[in-house]
Scaffold this motif. Structure first.
Motif, PDB file in Angstrom:
ATOM      1  N   GLY A  22       0.854  -1.193   0.000  1.00 54.25           N
ATOM      2  CA  GLY A  22       0.000   0.000   0.000  1.00 54.25           C
ATOM      3  C   GLY A  22       0.886   1.238   0.000  1.00 54.25           C
ATOM      4  O   GLY A  22       0.506   2.293   0.497  1.00 54.25           O
ATOM      5  N   THR A  24       1.802   3.417  -2.066  1.00 57.25           N
ATOM      6  CA  THR A  24       1.428   4.655  -2.769  1.00 57.25           C
ATOM      7  C   THR A  24       0.308   5.407  -2.045  1.00 57.25           C
ATOM      8  O   THR A  24      -0.057   6.502  -2.451  1.00 57.25           O
ATOM      9  CB  THR A  24       0.931   4.325  -4.197  1.00 57.25           C
ATOM     10  OG1 THR A  24      -0.122   3.350  -4.073  1.00 57.25           O
ATOM     11  CG2 THR A  24       2.036   3.774  -5.061  1.00 57.25           C
ATOM     12  N   ALA A  26      -2.122   6.979   1.362  1.00 55.16           N
ATOM     13  CA  ALA A  26      -1.923   7.998   2.400  1.00 55.16           C
ATOM     14  C   ALA A  26      -1.129   7.415   3.570  1.00 55.16           C
ATOM     15  O   ALA A  26      -0.155   8.027   4.049  1.00 55.16           O
ATOM     16  CB  ALA A  26      -3.289   8.509   2.892  1.00 55.16           C
ATOM     17  N   VAL A  27      -1.500   6.230   4.038  1.00 47.70           N
ATOM     18  CA  VAL A  27      -0.804   5.616   5.183  1.00 47.70           C
ATOM     19  C   VAL A  27       0.550   5.066   4.746  1.00 47.70           C
ATOM     20  O   VAL A  27       1.553   5.221   5.452  1.00 47.70           O
ATOM     21  CB  VAL A  27      -1.673   4.490   5.802  1.00 47.70           C
ATOM     22  CG1 VAL A  27      -0.922   3.772   6.908  1.00 47.70           C
ATOM     23  CG2 VAL A  27      -2.995   5.052   6.322  1.00 47.70           C
ATOM     24  N   SER A  48      -0.710  -2.151  -5.846  1.00 53.31           N
ATOM     25  CA  SER A  48      -1.453  -2.966  -6.810  1.00 53.31           C
ATOM     26  C   SER A  48      -0.732  -2.958  -8.155  1.00 53.31           C
ATOM     27  O   SER A  48       0.216  -2.182  -8.373  1.00 53.31           O
ATOM     28  CB  SER A  48      -2.870  -2.419  -6.972  1.00 53.31           C
ATOM     29  OG  SER A  48      -2.833  -1.280  -7.802  1.00 53.31           O
ATOM     30  N   ARG A  50      -1.713  -1.609 -10.673  1.00 54.51           N
ATOM     31  CA  ARG A  50      -1.856  -0.260 -11.271  1.00 54.51           C
ATOM     32  C   ARG A  50      -0.591   0.572 -11.095  1.00 54.51           C
ATOM     33  O   ARG A  50      -0.257   1.398 -11.938  1.00 54.51           O
ATOM     34  CB  ARG A  50      -3.018   0.507 -10.593  1.00 54.51           C
ATOM     35  CG  ARG A  50      -4.386  -0.066 -10.822  1.00 54.51           C
ATOM     36  CD  ARG A  50      -5.443   0.751 -10.067  1.00 54.51           C
ATOM     37  NE  ARG A  50      -5.412   0.566  -8.624  1.00 54.51           N
ATOM     38  CZ  ARG A  50      -6.018  -0.413  -7.973  1.00 54.51           C
ATOM     39  NH1 ARG A  50      -6.726  -1.290  -8.641  1.00 54.51           N
ATOM     40  NH2 ARG A  50      -5.945  -0.528  -6.663  1.00 54.51           N
ATOM     41  N   SER A  51       0.095   0.398  -9.976  1.00 57.61           N
ATOM     42  CA  SER A  51       1.259   1.251  -9.671  1.00 57.61           C
ATOM     43  C   SER A  51       2.591   0.569  -9.927  1.00 57.61           C
ATOM     44  O   SER A  51       3.643   1.220  -9.829  1.00 57.61           O
ATOM     45  CB  SER A  51       1.236   1.647  -8.190  1.00 57.61           C
ATOM     46  OG  SER A  51      -0.004   2.137  -7.830  1.00 57.61           O
ATOM     47  N   GLY A  86      -6.610  -1.720   2.557  1.00 60.86           N
ATOM     48  CA  GLY A  86      -8.066  -1.892   2.580  1.00 60.86           C
ATOM     49  C   GLY A  86      -8.433  -3.314   2.959  1.00 60.86           C
ATOM     50  O   GLY A  86      -7.640  -4.249   2.788  1.00 60.86           O
ATOM     51  N   SER A 174      -8.288  12.711   5.302  1.00 57.76           N
ATOM     52  CA  SER A 174      -7.210  11.758   5.003  1.00 57.76           C
ATOM     53  C   SER A 174      -7.506  10.384   5.597  1.00 57.76           C
ATOM     54  O   SER A 174      -6.922   9.391   5.153  1.00 57.76           O
ATOM     55  CB  SER A 174      -5.862  12.265   5.517  1.00 57.76           C
ATOM     56  OG  SER A 174      -5.925  12.474   6.918  1.00 57.76           O
ATOM     57  N   ALA A 178      -5.893   8.733   0.252  1.00 56.92           N
ATOM     58  CA  ALA A 178      -5.157   9.822  -0.400  1.00 56.92           C
ATOM     59  C   ALA A 178      -6.044  10.598  -1.376  1.00 56.92           C
ATOM     60  O   ALA A 178      -5.923  11.827  -1.497  1.00 56.92           O
ATOM     61  CB  ALA A 178      -3.943   9.242  -1.128  1.00 56.92           C
ATOM     62  N   ASN A 309      -3.901  11.141  12.376  1.00 54.99           N
ATOM     63  CA  ASN A 309      -4.485   9.839  12.030  1.00 54.99           C
ATOM     64  C   ASN A 309      -3.585   9.009  11.127  1.00 54.99           C
ATOM     65  O   ASN A 309      -3.682   7.785  11.104  1.00 54.99           O
ATOM     66  CB  ASN A 309      -5.843  10.015  11.339  1.00 54.99           C
ATOM     67  CG  ASN A 309      -5.800  10.978  10.174  1.00 54.99           C
ATOM     68  OD1 ASN A 309      -5.558  12.174  10.363  1.00 54.99           O
ATOM     69  ND2 ASN A 309      -6.027  10.480   8.973  1.00 54.99           N
TER      70      ASN A 309
END
Ligand SMILES: NC(=O)c1ccc[n+]([C@@H]2O[C@H](COP(=O)([O-])OP(=O)(O)OC[C@H]3O[C@@H](n4cnc5c(N)ncnc54)[C@H](OP(=O)(O)O)[C@@H]3O)[C@@H](O)[C@H]2O)c1
Length: 331
Positions: A22, A24, A26-27, A48, A50-51, A86, A174, A178, A309
């Protein structure tokens, strides 16, 4: 269950092979920043398909993003995996990394309330994390409002006991990923509003249900009356919570403030200072202020907190759990 006795920990192994899954998001972005700051030398970035092939920053260097496939995670090349992907992606991927021998810290809700999986805030129940080493090495990281809440409740409970808790939250965008930060920044001139952008189970939101159930599990108080109303506010980073605690014995506001002053990862602010999400952003501690008697309750206290957060609410807490497990407890 006590927080862990850190004097019994040996040094954290900074050469451990770490996967940030994960990377890419926010976390994940904050996770990479914190790992670099803490001197971890062997970090891989995964996301994923995708990146895959893209690049992310790691302490001034670039890491190539790899696809977090089940085969890669199960290959046995990783000692530790920090997941922020997620819930459904976690359910699909975490078991492969655990089968490959990695310690897995998962920041989704996939394992938090499942019996047998430790749900850990190191300052509150750090010793529970070690139980994962005897099982399948999976530890759940709590919700971003539960973590700061339990950091504040635990010292008060240890001092006098807690009879009930009511919470109203003011959660930043946030917390929803992201893309919501980008949306808010793009809408700078638009009408901002309060939102309740949660999923609903009857008249309760899933966010409220998580805050209630996770607090009971971490505090090991399964019958604690807890009531929560969760609200999203147009703030970029930093969740805030108004808290009303009914204690089992009376405690003055001054004594409560002194107890919290001695608590780990908590910084007490006195008026005219009070916690704000802006002041909490980028720092490790939970800011607590407005500590006062609750006039609506005989043994009640009212408090207000703000916390980052993405740091203590997610990435930092997970890294602190990882450091406990990478150090291990000296015999
Ligand atoms: N934001 C918070 O304050 C916060 C706090 C506590 C817990 N959490 C939890 O942490 C998780 C991530 O949150 P976030 O805010 O960082 O979300 P985000 O910004 O939307 O990032 C999601 C990350 O997951 C990756 N991803 C999604 N599906 C994937 C898959 N099937 N395989 C591999 N990677 C996948 C994405 O990669 P691509 O870029 O390739 O799509 C991206 O790197 C969620 O479970 C959330 O509930 C968030």
């Amino acid at each position: 269950m006590a927080a862990i006795d850190t004097s019994r920990l040996s040094a954290v192994d900074r050469t451990a092979r770490i996967g940030v899954i994960g990377a890419t998001g926010a976390v994940g972005t904050v996770t990479l920043g914190l790992l670099a700051e803490r001197g971890f030398e062997n970090v891989r970035a995964l996301a994923s398909a995708r990146s895959a092939g893209g690049r992310v920053n790691y302490g001034g260097d670039e890491l190539r993003i790899e696809e977090a496939s089940p085969e890669l995670l199960a290959a046995g090349d990783l000692d530790l995996c920090l997941f922020s992907v997620g819930t459904s992606a976690s359910r699909a991927l975490v078991p492969h990394a655990a089968a490959g021998g990695a310690i897995c810290i998962d920041k989704s809700s996939a394992y938090r309330l499942v019996d047998g999986y430790p749900l850990v805030v190191p300052e509150v129940n750090g010793a529970r994390a070690l139980e994962a080493l005897e099982r399948d090495r999976i530890v759940a990281n709590p919700n971003c409002c539960t973590i700061p809440l339990t950091c504040v409740l635990k010292p008060l409970h240890d001092a006098v006991g807690i009879a009930s808790v009511r919470i109203s939250t003011y959660q930043s965008v946030s917390g929803a990923g992201a893309h919501r930060m980008t949306e808010l920044e793009a809408e700078a001139a638009a009408d901002h509003n309060l939102l309740m952008d949660w999923d609903w189970v009857g008249d309760e939101s899933d966010e409220e249900a998580k805050l209630v159930a996770e607090t009971r599990k971490i505090m090991e108080l399964p019958d604690l009356p807890v009531s929560a109303t969760c609200v999203r506010v147009p703030v970029l980073i930093g969740h805030s919570e108004a808290i009303w605690v009914e204690l089992t014995e009376s405690l003055s506001a001054e004594d409560a403030a002194n107890i919290l002053r001695g608590a780990p990862s908590v910084r007490v602010l006195d008026l005219p200072e009070f916690p704000t999400p802006q002041d909490a952003t980028g720092i490790d501690e939970v800011l607590v202020g407005r500590i006062r008697r609750d006039p609506a309750s005989e043994r009640g206290l009212a408090l207000f907190l703000s916390s980052d957060n993405l740091r203590k609410g997610a990435a930092l807490n997970a890294i602190q759990i990882a450091e406990l497990l990478l150090a291990g407890v000296a015999a």
